[in-house]
Design an enzyme around this catalytic site. Structure first.
Site, mmCIF file in Angstrom:
data_model
loop_
_atom_site.group_PDB
_atom_site.id
_atom_site.type_symbol
_atom_site.label_atom_id
_atom_site.label_comp_id
_atom_site.label_asym_id
_atom_site.label_seq_id
_atom_site.Cartn_x
_atom_site.Cartn_y
_atom_site.Cartn_z
ATOM 1 N N GLY A 134 0.829 -1.193 0.000
ATOM 2 C CA GLY A 134 0.000 0.000 0.000
ATOM 3 C C GLY A 134 0.863 1.243 0.000
ATOM 4 O O GLY A 134 1.366 1.680 -1.025
ATOM 5 N N GLU A 245 -2.177 15.261 -5.363
ATOM 6 C CA GLU A 245 -3.216 14.310 -4.992
ATOM 7 C C GLU A 245 -3.756 14.626 -3.603
ATOM 8 O O GLU A 245 -4.974 14.599 -3.366
ATOM 9 C CB GLU A 245 -2.653 12.885 -5.032
ATOM 10 C CG GLU A 245 -3.670 11.821 -4.694
ATOM 11 C CD GLU A 245 -3.091 10.409 -4.745
ATOM 12 O OE1 GLU A 245 -3.854 9.463 -4.489
ATOM 13 O OE2 GLU A 245 -1.881 10.260 -5.031
ATOM 14 N N LEU A 340 -26.578 13.526 15.521
ATOM 15 C CA LEU A 340 -27.592 14.561 15.702
ATOM 16 C C LEU A 340 -28.856 14.268 14.896
ATOM 17 O O LEU A 340 -29.931 14.794 15.201
ATOM 18 C CB LEU A 340 -27.029 15.931 15.317
ATOM 19 C CG LEU A 340 -26.007 16.531 16.297
ATOM 20 C CD1 LEU A 340 -25.426 17.815 15.738
ATOM 21 C CD2 LEU A 340 -26.629 16.772 17.667
ATOM 22 N N GLY A 343 -32.055 8.316 14.759
ATOM 23 C CA GLY A 343 -32.294 7.119 13.954
ATOM 24 C C GLY A 343 -32.347 7.406 12.468
ATOM 25 O O GLY A 343 -31.964 6.555 11.653
ATOM 26 N N THR A 368 -2.109 7.178 4.314
ATOM 27 C CA THR A 368 -2.891 7.152 5.549
ATOM 28 C C THR A 368 -2.500 8.297 6.478
ATOM 29 O O THR A 368 -1.454 8.933 6.327
ATOM 30 C CB THR A 368 -2.673 5.827 6.297
ATOM 31 O OG1 THR A 368 -1.287 5.752 6.688
ATOM 32 C CG2 THR A 368 -3.024 4.625 5.435
#
Length: 382
Positions: A134, A245, A340, A343, A368
């Site tokens: 990676g 990037e 906030l 559901g 990362t």
């Protein structure tokens, strides 16, 4: 806080971008998410409307505009329209592939490849990541061996954005196992070359319309004329293009966090509980106050990064600072905004739910958070 980043030209451009997104993208976006692929034709339309490929030189059919503020406007409007996968696709072309093809190509290569980017008919991809590699680019195992007037390419890449649809793929390969950091080169692999195959579309938790794939190279004969940026310069070229990037992530993350916050601010004053608007509770107001402050402070840094990039002064360290801090901020903002919503925030019909999964990768790709901190830490230690 009043922003001074944009001029009247940028605000007029914003109207064009907003109108295009609501006409050409929003009506089709749900279908693209389900099909895990954006219609190719919309990229050509985006180019004609000026949302894509502005930096293609005029001699190849582009506008030759080098002002990152226009790209920032696209990010902001795409975030407001909740079409993140589409914006990521545009960013892949403008912040990655096109940047390589304008910087590293020979005159002959420019004549071959840039006109297609000017029309939006050519889609590109950048293939660095491998199943076992990676952020550690020196661990790349894909190899390219010179054979007469061609290079024979063998290996595998994964997590390649636009990998299913790309016409051109910039592939990083090891060309000299004994040369250390100078043992890597970049090659442009074109669709249809024998031995170049694509695997399955990878199933991601978010960004569903942005196709991501595995790529395989089995004895692919890549013409020597498709070597990009010079033999042995691959790792250096990759590293030199990472600030652009990461600049893209800074702007996308900032725009995405702001859009979700504004949606939530409206929602909590419309939603009622215990006889009052949710936004009238002190805990909610404090949460909004904290997020608004963090966003304004981060926006000031992001805007300075844009101006520094335009001036050719954005350093890899400053790009790393912005990338990790603002992508982590976006993650916190989206999570808090979902809370906030209660559901309803867990229901995909609400933009905050999609943002929750779409933006999670921001702290991972393009380096990362931990790699960003390492870059900054090494600079401090030096």
């Amino acid at each position: 806080m009043r922003r001074t980043l944009y001029t009247e030209d940028h605000e007029q451009y914003r109207d064009t971008v907003r109108e295009f997104l609501h006409r050409e993208v929003v009506p089709h976006y749900e279908r693209w998410e389900q099909e895990q692929l954006i219609d190719r034709g919309v990229l050509a339309s985006a180019r004609k409307a000026g949302l894509l490929g502005l930096e293609v030189p005029e001699e190849f059919g582009g506008s030759g505009v080098h002002d990152y503020r226009f790209r920032a406007v696209v990010c902001e409007e795409a975030a407001r329209a909740h079409v993140t996968s589409f914006d990521v696709t545009l960013g892949l072309q403008d912040d990655l592939v096109l940047h390589y093809l304008t910087d590293l190509t020979t005159p002959e290569q420019r004549r071959r490849w840039l006109p297609g980017f000017a029309t939006g008919d050519v889609i590109g991809a950048l293939a660095m990541t491998e199943p076992g590699t990676g952020s550690d680019l020196q661990g790349i195992r894909t190899t390219a061996v010179r054979d007469g007037d061609a290079w024979v390419l063998n290996g595998q890449k994964t997590f390649i954005s636009s990998g299913s649809s790309a016409d051109l793929v910039i592939v990083a390969a090891r060309t000299d196992p004994d040369a250390g950091s100078r043992g890597f080169s970049l090659f442009v692999v074109e669709d249809g070359m024998p031995g170049f195959t694509r695997g399955r579309k990878l199933a991601k938790i978010g960004l569903h319309a942005q196709d991501t794939a595995e790529l395989f190279f089995t004895d692919v004969r890549v013409p020597a004329a498709n070597l990009l940026g010079g033999e042995g310069r691959g790792l250096a070229n990759l590293m030199s293009h990472l600030p652009r990037e990461r600049m893209g992530i800074v702007v996308q993350a900032m725009a995405g966090a702001r859009a979700v916050f504004e949606d939530t601010r409206r929602y909590v004053f419309d939603r009622r509980a215990f006889g009052s608007a949710v936004g009238d509770f002190q805990a909610t107001r404090f949460a909004l106050a904290e997020m608004a402050t963090e966003l304004d402070v981060a926006q000031a840094f992001a805007d300075q990064c844009v101006l520094a990039y335009n001036a050719g002064e954005l350093t890899p360290v400053d790009a790393a600072k912005g990338k990790w801090w603002i992508s982590e901020l976006q993650k916190r903002i989206v999570d808090r905004c979902l809370q906030l919503h209660g559901g309803y925030g867990y229901m995909t019909e609400y933009p905050v739910a999609r943002a929750f999964v779409d933006t999670r990768v921001q702290t991972i790709y393009a380096g990362t958070t931990e790699i960003m901190k390492e870059i900054i830490g090494r600079d401090l230690a030096s």
